[in-house]
Design a protein around this motif. Sequence first.
Motif, PDB file in Angstrom:
ATOM      1  N   ARG A 122     -18.838   1.684  -0.275  1.00  0.00           N
ATOM      2  CA  ARG A 122     -19.746   2.695  -0.817  1.00  0.00           C
ATOM      3  C   ARG A 122     -20.231   2.322  -2.220  1.00  0.00           C
ATOM      4  NH1 ARG A 122     -19.959   8.141   0.990  1.00  0.00           N
ATOM      5  NH2 ARG A 122     -21.031   9.578  -0.438  1.00  0.00           N
ATOM      6  N   ALA A 123     -19.343   1.730  -3.012  1.00  0.00           N
ATOM      7  CA  ALA A 123     -19.701   1.353  -4.383  1.00  0.00           C
ATOM      8  C   ALA A 123     -20.848   0.348  -4.419  1.00  0.00           C
ATOM      9  CB  ALA A 123     -18.483   0.785  -5.108  1.00  0.00           C
ATOM     10  N   ASP A 124     -20.991  -0.467  -3.376  1.00  0.00           N
ATOM     11  CA  ASP A 124     -22.077  -1.447  -3.345  1.00  0.00           C
ATOM     12  C   ASP A 124     -23.434  -0.749  -3.389  1.00  0.00           C
ATOM     13  OD1 ASP A 124     -20.270  -3.593  -3.110  1.00  0.00           O
ATOM     14  OD2 ASP A 124     -20.190  -3.371  -0.937  1.00  0.00           O
ATOM     15  N   MET A 125     -23.611   0.250  -2.539  1.00  0.00           N
ATOM     16  CA  MET A 125     -24.890   0.954  -2.506  1.00  0.00           C
ATOM     17  C   MET A 125     -25.079   1.823  -3.743  1.00  0.00           C
ATOM     18  SD  MET A 125     -27.775   1.375  -0.999  1.00  0.00           S
ATOM     19  CE  MET A 125     -27.649   0.781   0.696  1.00  0.00           C
ATOM     20  N   GLN A 126     -24.017   2.453  -4.215  1.00  0.00           N
ATOM     21  CA  GLN A 126     -24.130   3.259  -5.431  1.00  0.00           C
ATOM     22  C   GLN A 126     -24.556   2.390  -6.612  1.00  0.00           C
ATOM     23  OE1 GLN A 126     -20.125   4.932  -5.336  1.00  0.00           O
ATOM     24  NE2 GLN A 126     -20.978   6.966  -4.946  1.00  0.00           N
ATOM     25  N   GLY A 127     -23.955   1.209  -6.721  1.00  0.00           N
ATOM     26  CA  GLY A 127     -24.316   0.302  -7.805  1.00  0.00           C
ATOM     27  C   GLY A 127     -25.747  -0.178  -7.698  1.00  0.00           C
ATOM     28  N   MET A 128     -26.196  -0.485  -6.472  1.00  0.00           N
ATOM     29  CA  MET A 128     -27.577  -0.921  -6.298  1.00  0.00           C
ATOM     30  C   MET A 128     -28.556   0.182  -6.669  1.00  0.00           C
ATOM     31  SD  MET A 128     -27.987  -4.074  -5.599  1.00  0.00           S
ATOM     32  CE  MET A 128     -29.711  -4.015  -5.101  1.00  0.00           C
ATOM     33  N   TYR A 176     -31.737   0.146  -9.327  1.00  0.00           N
ATOM     34  CA  TYR A 176     -33.085   0.633  -9.026  1.00  0.00           C
ATOM     35  C   TYR A 176     -33.535   1.651 -10.072  1.00  0.00           C
ATOM     36  CZ  TYR A 176     -33.720  -1.474  -4.381  1.00  0.00           C
ATOM     37  OH  TYR A 176     -33.919  -2.354  -3.342  1.00  0.00           O
ATOM     38  N   ARG A 177     -32.644   2.577 -10.407  1.00  0.00           N
ATOM     39  CA  ARG A 177     -33.013   3.615 -11.378  1.00  0.00           C
ATOM     40  C   ARG A 177     -33.402   3.004 -12.724  1.00  0.00           C
ATOM     41  NH1 ARG A 177     -28.465   6.510  -8.794  1.00  0.00           N
ATOM     42  NH2 ARG A 177     -29.352   8.305  -7.679  1.00  0.00           N
ATOM     43  N   GLU A 178     -32.622   2.041 -13.182  1.00  0.00           N
ATOM     44  CA  GLU A 178     -32.932   1.450 -14.481  1.00  0.00           C
ATOM     45  C   GLU A 178     -34.218   0.634 -14.416  1.00  0.00           C
ATOM     46  OE1 GLU A 178     -30.236  -0.283 -17.819  1.00  0.00           O
ATOM     47  OE2 GLU A 178     -30.687  -1.946 -16.454  1.00  0.00           O
ATOM     48  N   CYS A 179     -34.358  -0.177 -13.382  1.00  0.00           N
ATOM     49  CA  CYS A 179     -35.548  -1.019 -13.257  1.00  0.00           C
ATOM     50  C   CYS A 179     -36.820  -0.177 -13.179  1.00  0.00           C
ATOM     51  CB  CYS A 179     -35.417  -1.905 -12.017  1.00  0.00           C
ATOM     52  SG  CYS A 179     -36.766  -3.094 -11.802  1.00  0.00           S
ATOM     53  N   LEU A 180     -36.738   0.979 -12.518  1.00  0.00           N
ATOM     54  CA  LEU A 180     -37.901   1.845 -12.345  1.00  0.00           C
ATOM     55  C   LEU A 180     -37.992   2.926 -13.423  1.00  0.00           C
ATOM     56  CD1 LEU A 180     -37.728   2.220  -8.463  1.00  0.00           C
ATOM     57  CD2 LEU A 180     -39.279   0.757  -9.785  1.00  0.00           C
ATOM     58  N   HIS A 181     -37.143   2.813 -14.444  1.00  0.00           N
ATOM     59  CA  HIS A 181     -37.156   3.731 -15.589  1.00  0.00           C
ATOM     60  C   HIS A 181     -36.949   5.188 -15.156  1.00  0.00           C
ATOM     61  CE1 HIS A 181     -38.342   0.847 -18.786  1.00  0.00           C
ATOM     62  NE2 HIS A 181     -38.817   0.181 -17.753  1.00  0.00           N
ATOM     63  N   MET A 182     -35.938   5.380 -14.341  1.00  0.00           N
ATOM     64  CA  MET A 182     -35.553   6.716 -13.913  1.00  0.00           C
ATOM     65  C   MET A 182     -34.280   7.132 -14.655  1.00  0.00           C
ATOM     66  SD  MET A 182     -36.267   6.083  -9.843  1.00  0.00           S
ATOM     67  CE  MET A 182     -35.991   7.774  -9.325  1.00  0.00           C
ATOM     68  N   THR A 183     -33.928   8.393 -14.554  1.00  0.00           N
ATOM     69  CA  THR A 183     -32.737   8.899 -15.236  1.00  0.00           C
ATOM     70  C   THR A 183     -31.475   8.329 -14.596  1.00  0.00           C
ATOM     71  OG1 THR A 183     -33.867  10.962 -15.783  1.00  0.00           O
ATOM     72  CG2 THR A 183     -31.461  10.971 -15.895  1.00  0.00           C
ATOM     73  N   GLY A 208     -34.132  10.934  -5.217  1.00  0.00           N
ATOM     74  CA  GLY A 208     -34.653  10.313  -4.000  1.00  0.00           C
ATOM     75  C   GLY A 208     -34.647   8.804  -4.002  1.00  0.00           C
ATOM     76  N   ILE A 209     -33.977   8.180  -4.970  1.00  0.00           N
ATOM     77  CA  ILE A 209     -34.001   6.717  -5.052  1.00  0.00           C
ATOM     78  C   ILE A 209     -33.310   6.072  -3.865  1.00  0.00           C
ATOM     79  CG2 ILE A 209     -31.834   6.407  -6.329  1.00  0.00           C
ATOM     80  CD1 ILE A 209     -35.202   4.533  -6.823  1.00  0.00           C
ATOM     81  N   TRP A 210     -32.452   6.816  -3.183  1.00  0.00           N
ATOM     82  CA  TRP A 210     -31.751   6.252  -2.023  1.00  0.00           C
ATOM     83  C   TRP A 210     -32.748   5.754  -0.981  1.00  0.00           C
ATOM     84  CZ3 TRP A 210     -32.642   8.131   2.816  1.00  0.00           C
ATOM     85  CH2 TRP A 210     -33.195   9.413   2.925  1.00  0.00           C
TER      86      TRP A 210
END
Length: 211
Positions: free
Chosen positions: A86-92, A96-103, A116-118
């Motif tokens: 589970r940590a693999d997907m949470q980390g990814m 995504y959030r940082e690269c796309l400048h999300m919270t 909705g980044i999932w």
Amino acid sequence: MYGNFQRIPYPIHKSPMDGDTAHRDLDWVYASQTDRIYVLRAGEFGVTRQQKLDLLQNVFWPALIRWVISRQQILPGGTVVGGWWRADMQGMMDWYRECLHMTARWEDAIIAHTDGIWRTALETSPFRDWPEFFLLLNEPVVDENGQVVRDAQGRIVYKDRDPTVDGMEDAFLDLWETIANSRPLANYVQRDALKDGNLLASRMRAPDVCV
């Protein structure tokens, strides 16, 4: 500021996460901060959202896959041990959030939990074509009477499900964790990370790594 001569190469020989946790690996953090595609916002100096997704899909995911393959064992009978966690997907999703400048989760867990980044992570991951996710990504269209709408051939009409509804991220992670190791990783060709120039022009589809 982000010229190629200042770039720190991504350490693609290891996971973007710190070991088996969802925490980001520091060497990957340092490299990402010298990558203009990663750091700049979409729309700044010609950087697009698609280029950012290409970077995550073609550099971050393959490196993580190599790490998962290295720790994975398939026992007699097909049972997978030490594969996806589970940590693999949470980390990814954090990448995504940082690269796309999300919270970020650590800035505001409530906002991040419903961003909705999932869905974006799934649709640019090696799991994107798995049929098990269809009903998570789509929902039947209903009319004003609450009846399911069908087309001329009698097939149910579907629309995109809102990925920001509370609970959808947990539902995705629960389903993904259940089935992620149900298929062996296959057809994966190891390759070096793409350089900035290639990523700028990249619109190619990542290799199919799951069957």
